[in-house]
Design an enzyme around this catalytic site. Structure first.
Site, mmCIF file in Angstrom:
data_model
loop_
_atom_site.group_PDB
_atom_site.id
_atom_site.type_symbol
_atom_site.label_atom_id
_atom_site.label_comp_id
_atom_site.label_asym_id
_atom_site.label_seq_id
_atom_site.Cartn_x
_atom_site.Cartn_y
_atom_site.Cartn_z
ATOM 1 C CB SER A 133 39.855 26.808 43.405
ATOM 2 O OG SER A 133 40.466 27.955 44.149
ATOM 3 C CD GLU A 135 41.448 32.360 45.423
ATOM 4 O OE1 GLU A 135 40.789 33.698 45.102
ATOM 5 O OE2 GLU A 135 42.175 32.423 46.356
ATOM 6 C CE1 TYR A 157 43.501 28.316 39.641
ATOM 7 C CE2 TYR A 157 42.022 29.375 41.360
ATOM 8 C CZ TYR A 157 42.937 28.315 40.876
ATOM 9 O OH TYR A 157 42.885 27.296 41.782
#
Length: 339
Positions: A133, A135, A157
């Site tokens: 990801s 992120e 996460y």
């Protein structure tokens, strides 16, 4: 690469009931692969996605079940594993940090260990692709992000995704596992879970167009993301597995848009320009440890895989709104006719 089953090569797709799992499965089925897909035990998402999973063998599997995964490998004998399962809500990850780490990172290490053991037992190893990801890059990003930009994760996460991504790199180097980390930037489809903001914006526009008193609360309007289509991401995931050698790939459009842009396009799709009249702002919903902007450079994927995004931002958002209009008009939430 392959271990052919009676019906061609076999792919194991974890998280098959998510939008990415569904698109990957359909693409592989179209190419003649047999697909075995996993869902979380007790998950109700498979019922919502079942119309789109024709021909897929769906099995329950907990990502944290090490022995269960090893048994699944021995039974399925896949040529490729697409690890698309996991805890995917960034903000909510603070409320279940331990579960997030176990599911998104520790489980991936256990899967890679199982792949190595499986290879030693049977003489071949499935190719492995990990859903990484954007992120992972953290909140202080700038410019176009590539595969070599260092990670600075600030949420459970993001930390879990970064750890899993680097684990794939480590097993590729140490154990010569064919492992790819596909770094996915924001991507959407009409089949995205309603807990994600893009799906809620599309539904808002559809409902308002029908005279329903719908509203949406957002934390910020000018957050920028590189939004692509899940169908394009699925094509990149499959292309990464097909390539002669493993690598990491940023999968992104190279264009950024704000939530304000998304609202504008969604409401324009139903002939309206009053989106902000139906939005409440609550700044506390937005976290300063999430990046204000994430923009990806997919040069490596374009040059090595021949991949390129086919769906532009406006087409994507309009398709989401139009599909929600059909849902509201027919009363049928999910149908293969929506594909």
């Amino acid at each position: 690469m392959t271990a052919d089953g009676a019906d061609g090569p076999v792919a194991l797709v974890t998280g098959v009931a998510g939008q990415d799992g569904m698109y990957v499965s359909r693409l592989l089925r179209h190419r003649g692969w047999r697909v075995v897909g996993t869902i979380r035990p007790g998950s109700r998402s498979v019922e919502r996605m079942r119309p789109y999973l024709h021909g897929v063998e769906v099995v329950e599997h907990d990502q944290r079940d090490v022995e269960g995964f090893a048994a699944l490998l021995r039974r399925v004998r896949p040529a490729a594993i697409y690890n698309l399962a996991g805890f995917s809500a960034v903000q909510a990850s603070w409320k279940a940090a331990t579960e997030v780490m176990l599911t998104n990172s520790v489980a991936v290490v256990e899967m890679l260990e199982a792949v190595v053991r499986f290879r030693d037992e049977v003489g071949f190893a499935p190719r492995f692709v990990q859903a990484s990801s954007a992120e992972m890059f953290g909140p202080e990003t700038s410019g176009m992000l590539t595969e070599v930009v260092a990670h600075d994760p600030r949420t459970p996460y993001a930390v879990s995704k970064s750890a899993a991504h680097y684990a794939v790199n480590a097993y590729r180097d140490r154990h010569e596992v064919f492992g790819c980390g596909v770094i996915m930037f924001n991507h959407e489809s009409p089949f995205r879970g309603r807990q994600f903001i893009a799906g809620r914006i599309a539904r808002l526009a559809a409902e308002v167009s029908q005279g329903r008193p719908s509203r949406l609360t957002l934390g910020a309007l000018d957050v920028e993301r590189d939004w692509g289509a899940a169908s394009d991401v699925a094509a990149a995931l499959v292309a990464a597995v097909d390539h002669d050698s493993p690598s990491d790939y940023v999968v992104a459009t190279g264009e950024s848009h704000t939530l304000r842009d998304m609202l504008r396009v969604a409401f324009a799709a139903v002939g309206r320009d009053d989106a902000l009249d139906h939005v409440d702002l609550q700044p506390s919903m937005w976290s300063t440890i999430q990046a204000n902007s994430l923009l990806g450079d997919s040069t490596r994927a374009r040059e090595r895989l021949g991949w390129q995004p086919l769906v532009d931002f406006e087409t994507l958002v309009k398709d989401m709104v139009e599909t929600d209009l059909r849902r509201l008009e027919t009363g049928v939430e999910e149908s293969a006719d929506y594909l």
